[in-house]
Write an enzyme that holds these catalytic residues in place. Sequence first.
Site, PDB file in Angstrom:
ATOM      1  N   LYS A   8      -2.901 -10.351  43.915  1.00  0.00           N
ATOM      2  CA  LYS A   8      -4.054 -10.141  42.927  1.00  0.00           C
ATOM      3  C   LYS A   8      -5.037  -8.838  43.465  1.00  0.00           C
ATOM      4  O   LYS A   8      -4.766  -8.441  44.370  1.00  0.00           O
ATOM      5  CB  LYS A   8      -4.803 -11.244  42.888  1.00  0.00           C
ATOM      6  CG  LYS A   8      -5.504 -11.605  44.161  1.00  0.00           C
ATOM      7  CD  LYS A   8      -6.229 -13.181  43.937  1.00  0.00           C
ATOM      8  CE  LYS A   8      -6.719 -13.705  45.563  1.00  0.00           C
ATOM      9  NZ  LYS A   8      -7.504 -14.804  45.407  1.00  0.00           N
ATOM     10  N   TYR A  49     -27.811  14.705  48.006  1.00  0.00           N
ATOM     11  CA  TYR A  49     -28.997  14.054  46.952  1.00  0.00           C
ATOM     12  C   TYR A  49     -30.340  13.714  47.974  1.00  0.00           C
ATOM     13  O   TYR A  49     -30.116  13.257  48.912  1.00  0.00           O
ATOM     14  CB  TYR A  49     -28.711  12.897  46.217  1.00  0.00           C
ATOM     15  CG  TYR A  49     -27.651  13.339  44.910  1.00  0.00           C
ATOM     16  CD1 TYR A  49     -28.224  13.847  43.882  1.00  0.00           C
ATOM     17  CD2 TYR A  49     -26.403  12.764  44.975  1.00  0.00           C
ATOM     18  CE1 TYR A  49     -27.246  14.375  43.015  1.00  0.00           C
ATOM     19  CE2 TYR A  49     -25.421  13.148  44.094  1.00  0.00           C
ATOM     20  CZ  TYR A  49     -25.999  13.895  42.995  1.00  0.00           C
ATOM     21  OH  TYR A  49     -25.081  13.999  41.770  1.00  0.00           O
TER      22      TYR A  49
END
Length: 732
Positions: free
Chosen positions: A400, A624
Amino acid sequence: MIQKKQLGGLDYFRIIAAFLVVAIHTSPLASFGMEADFIFTGVIARIAVPSFFMTTGYFLLPQYLFGHSMDRRPLVHSVEKHMLLYVTAIFLYLPVNLYAEQFKEVSIGSFFRMLFVDGTFYHLWYLPAAILGMVIVWLLGSYMPFGILTGMVFVLYMIGLFGDSYYGLTVQFPFLEKMYDMLFSVSSYTRNSLFYAPVFLVMGAEAYSRTNTLTGKKCKRIKHTKHIWNESNNFLIVYAAGFVVSLALMVAEGLVLRRFHLQRHDSMYVMLLPVMFFLFQLLLSIEKTPVKSLRSISTWIYIIHPFCIVLIRGAAKVLHLESLFVENSWIHYLTVCAASGVAGVIGNRVSVHFSAFGGEKQSFAKGRAWIELSRENLVKNVEMLQNCLSPGQQLMPAVKADAYGHGANLIAGELNQMGIQNFCVACVEEGVNLRKNGITGDILILGYTYPKDFPLLRKYRLTQTVVDYAYGRMLNGYGKKMKVHVKIDTGMHRLGERAERDKEICRIFQLKNLEIEGIYTHLCADETRNPEDMAFTKEQARLFHKVTEKVQKRGYFGLKTHLLASYGLINYPELGGDYVRVGIALYGLLSDRKTDMSAFFPVLSLRARITAVKEVFQGESVGYGFTYVAEEDRKIAVLAIGYADGLPRSLSGGNGRVLIHGKSAPVLGRICMDQTIVDVTDISGVKAGGIATIIGKDGNQEITAYELAENTGTITNEILSRMGGRLFRVMV
């Protein structure tokens, strides 16, 4: 023994087989004696074409014969490829056909027989036989069990045998002779798509099923596995001996048939079946790196060699060298082989060129950021887990969340190759994806499937979890049979019918449209063996076994049970069950470092390209928000990976690092969506185009998923499963 996917032995033998086919059509030993030439070309060389069919069966048909895949694309692609090759060959030999007046006075019936059965040139029968043979086996396999299919294709081969090497016995019975005469009005030989090709296609598929079965040795606790070289070597000796003995018996069979003039043709022998069984197993046991170009070259040799025969004989006649290049059969054979080999190499290069020119070129897998998966480590981990199973237990790997970020199709494909035929996923979409990519075996959906998606469960042969009685009624109300496992809630209080609700559980088993194949629960405190966790885990197990006993008392037997996952297998193997839903341990890790995993090996490495290297001067900021300001001149590298790829943004500001040239490079500033900046001031030789390792080894250094998880306050499961879809997965 685990069969790895290093099947280059098949590629190398394809070249040998192609030259054996050339021998059949040139009689290389005729100058030395017809008996010797018959043994070589009429018996030994007959192993060539069956090997082509078996290779096709090995790689193409298992997903249909064992996994009942609904995805017909691989079959259609193979048929289209063979048809394209056949059409090309038809036009290639058309001038020769016209020169030899082979189409003169050809009826419509004989034309269709030539086109769809016999081939338009004497060696081209193989292509329609392969095309129709694949379709026939696929159709038969869709409607009958594999055992019956095997028996049927064997009977068809036996029927064909009495129209081939044993035809002399057939003519002793007038009614049989008439039947075969009718057959020969449709096909010139029984060496065709119905009587010849299917048995070898099925043998190839059966070889896949047999050689890709993983067997484990039991152990009480985790330990290092033993090397299997001696065992592999023993199998190699057995297969080689079996091949030699059966080939000798086939030669004897051929000589006896020839002595009593029983042969109408010499393509089919009784002993050819065991010969091909042992030969193919021998080729599968030889570890060689696959060479794709050899497949193409061998195909071109097969297609082009009759043309080379015509050209060499024509040139020899013009140059008055027939005594050397034609009448001397051995030199004639070698000359044709040389010419065909050169033509094969040229044909391969031309086809590669046109393939690259005509098709859309895929991005280079390692051009930006990518995940490397170690096949060797995956195999070792599977071995280790198999060693820890109880007798009769099987692995049911959890693939999964894209196999915890590793790539579900790649991982499940490798596990299929190892013989694993049970998987579990979280949702129906994941199960459908596996099926569409050819994954065979049982696939259990662990979570909820919306009722409008119930048709997908049947279409793709998926097994659904019954999450409670109310959901069971919804499944039953769909009105069609559905394979399911029933989940029992023993304390996690997530999905599952509560263990104490006996009536509801029994009512689930009374729902007529549910084909209940298993029952399971999920342990929620099995990560340690401390007294509190142990007591809770054993109580969960007690409740689960109590439910299974009650179900059995009501007459429901044969159910597969499972309650162990990765931690359960490691800490509580005594709790048993038929399946073990291994997840994170399969990939060489656990959620944290608390449990010793030194016997396992991480499968995943994460790497990224260095896109730029530049100077940052004192006082300048990086990235940033001015979160990093250089206190002195620094050298930085920009990496082509960011948080959109799954790299946690919380590794910004020095919390994370990467490896370049075996040295640590700390992350500077904030991690961006697509880029990450690292400090490489103290690392020499860093250049654009180089590689940075985010997870994995580089030289003597290693960054593990544990380190990333600890630095970001989470577990390895989250770190791995959040890896972005734009990362290429590469099996190495």
